[in-house]
Design a protein around this motif. Structure first.
Motif, PDB file in Angstrom:
ATOM      1  N   CYS A  21       0.870  -1.141   0.417  1.00 53.33           N
ATOM      2  CA  CYS A  21       0.046  -0.210  -0.070  1.00 53.33           C
ATOM      3  C   CYS A  21       0.441   1.275   0.072  1.00 53.33           C
ATOM      4  O   CYS A  21       1.900   1.397   0.756  1.00 53.33           O
ATOM      5  N   CYS A  24       0.634   3.139   3.994  1.00 58.10           N
ATOM      6  CA  CYS A  24       1.156   2.929   5.007  1.00 58.10           C
ATOM      7  C   CYS A  24       2.104   1.727   5.063  1.00 58.10           C
ATOM      8  O   CYS A  24       2.727   1.040   5.982  1.00 58.10           O
ATOM      9  N   HIS A  48      -4.249   0.279   0.738  1.00 58.00           N
ATOM     10  CA  HIS A  48      -5.327  -0.809   0.842  1.00 58.00           C
ATOM     11  C   HIS A  48      -7.025   0.214   0.834  1.00 58.00           C
ATOM     12  O   HIS A  48      -6.730   1.483   0.436  1.00 58.00           O
ATOM     13  N   CYS A  51      -7.062   2.587   3.657  1.00 63.37           N
ATOM     14  CA  CYS A  51      -6.045   4.400   2.988  1.00 63.37           C
ATOM     15  C   CYS A  51      -5.873   4.384   1.857  1.00 63.37           C
ATOM     16  O   CYS A  51      -6.219   5.752   1.893  1.00 63.37           O
TER      17      CYS A  51
HETATM   18 ZN   LIG Z   1      -2.166   0.465   3.577  1.00 67.36          ZN
END
Ligand SMILES: [Zn+2]
Ligand SMILES: [Zn+2]
Ligand SMILES: [Zn+2]
Length: 331
Positions: A21, A24, A48, A51
């Motif tokens: 991702c 993150c 994600h 996210c």
């Molecule tokens: Zn993420």
């Protein structure tokens, strides 16, 4: 709400064995839903679902609002939980990804699904069996049957026919010649073709340069859009009238948002207000959002005037760009 550079957020099942991702840096498991965010300049980004939503609440708000949303129920559920109340949904017209150019693959392409008819491409099409047409858009490349792309982009097909290049098989050109009505005009070549990096807004220092779209000279002192050429040895920029860009096939209002965000502090608000003369009318589908010019002026007002003038790096050969800091939603 913070600015984001995306024209759409797609939700899809991750099919990659290893994929991280971008927000993150934690792995997105294979088989898990993920967000593919499509920026107006540069490469797609993977997140994600939560996210990705945090990066662009306005896109998630649009998917929640529109009944015919292309997001699966599970993603909508996450959006419902995360999107702050009162978020203005993104303009529906922003999710449009116009086709900019067509090409014919010089090596036999592997079979994909044609986005228009859902059949295998290349596929069985009588005399046209085995042909796949590559179509380029702001969000990447797709493959179409010759008959399908003719329905979607007849003006582009007409231009290919008129150019009569040897790179195109005779039977495809003949098919389009026979089936596209004479009333269809060839689509003009995209002004941004073979350019890269972040476009900028600048004041023409002289009346020497011509607009790449209309070929007329750009008046001294007038605001113009500039971008670097990516091919050739000389890195000479190309220029357009703002109005010509707005009329071109490459037009996407997010580009105007981007140049306003990076605006030279010397440029005055009145000069942006004057774009009311050259911007296209608000599309009918954008019936629940403020007019584009209001949004551009709002962005203009929020740009710090005393901004530290940090050079924005751009890697032209890879078409990688860095977007201005501070305009993304914070985690
Ligand atoms: Zn993420
Ligand atoms: Zn098709
Ligand atoms: Zn022009």
């Amino acid at each position: 709400m913070r600015w984001n550079p995306y024209i759409d957020l797609r939700v899809e099942v991750s099919n990659a064995v290893r994929c991280k991702c971008k927000a993150c840096d934690i792995e997105i498991s294979r088989g898990e839903l993920r967000v593919c965010a499509i920026p107006v300049v540069g490469k797609q980004e993977l997140y994600h679902v939560d996210c990705g939503i945090k990066r662009a609440y306005d896109h998630a708000a649009r998917k929640l609002k529109d009944k015919e949303s292309d997001w699966p129920e599970a993603a909508l559920k996450i959006a419902k939980r995360l999107v702050p109340e009162g978020t203005i949904p993104v303009r529906r017209s922003y999710q449009r990804t116009p086709l900019l150019n067509l090409s014919y693959p010089q090596t036999p392409p592997r079979t994909q699904t044609c986005p228009l008819c859902g059949e295998d491409c290349p596929g069985e099409e009588g005399a046209l069996t085995g042909h796949a047409i590559r179509a380029f858009s702001l969000d990447g490349e797709r493959r179409f049957h010759p008959a399908c792309i003719r329905k979607l982009a007849p003006g582009l097909c007409r231009r290919i026919v008129l150019e009569d290049s040897e790179r195109w098989p005779r039977e495809v050109l003949d098919f389009w010649t026979q089936t596209i009505p004479d009333t269809i005009k060839p689509t003009r070549r995209s002004p941004w073709q073979d350019t890269g990096g972040l476009p900028t807004l600048e004041r023409a220092p002289s009346a020497r340069a011509a607009c790449r779209y209309c070929s007329e000279k750009i008046t001294k002192g007038e605001l113009r859009l500039a971008r670097q050429k990516v091919f050739g040895t000389r890195r000479s920029p190309v220029y357009f009238h703002v109005g010509c860009f707005a009329r071109s096939d490459d037009y996407h209002p997010k580009i105007l948002e981007l140049v306003v965000l990076r605006i030279d502090p010397e440029i005055q608000r009145e000069e942006i207000e004057a774009w009311s003369e050259v911007l296209p009318a608000t599309p009918e589908i954008d019936d629940d959002v403020p007019p584009l010019l209001d949004c551009l002026l709002d962005l203009f007002d929020r740009v710090p005037r005393e901004a530290e003038t940090e050079a924005v790096p751009s890697n032209l050969t890879e078409n990688l760009v860095e977007f201005p800091r501070g305009f993304f939603s914070s985690e």
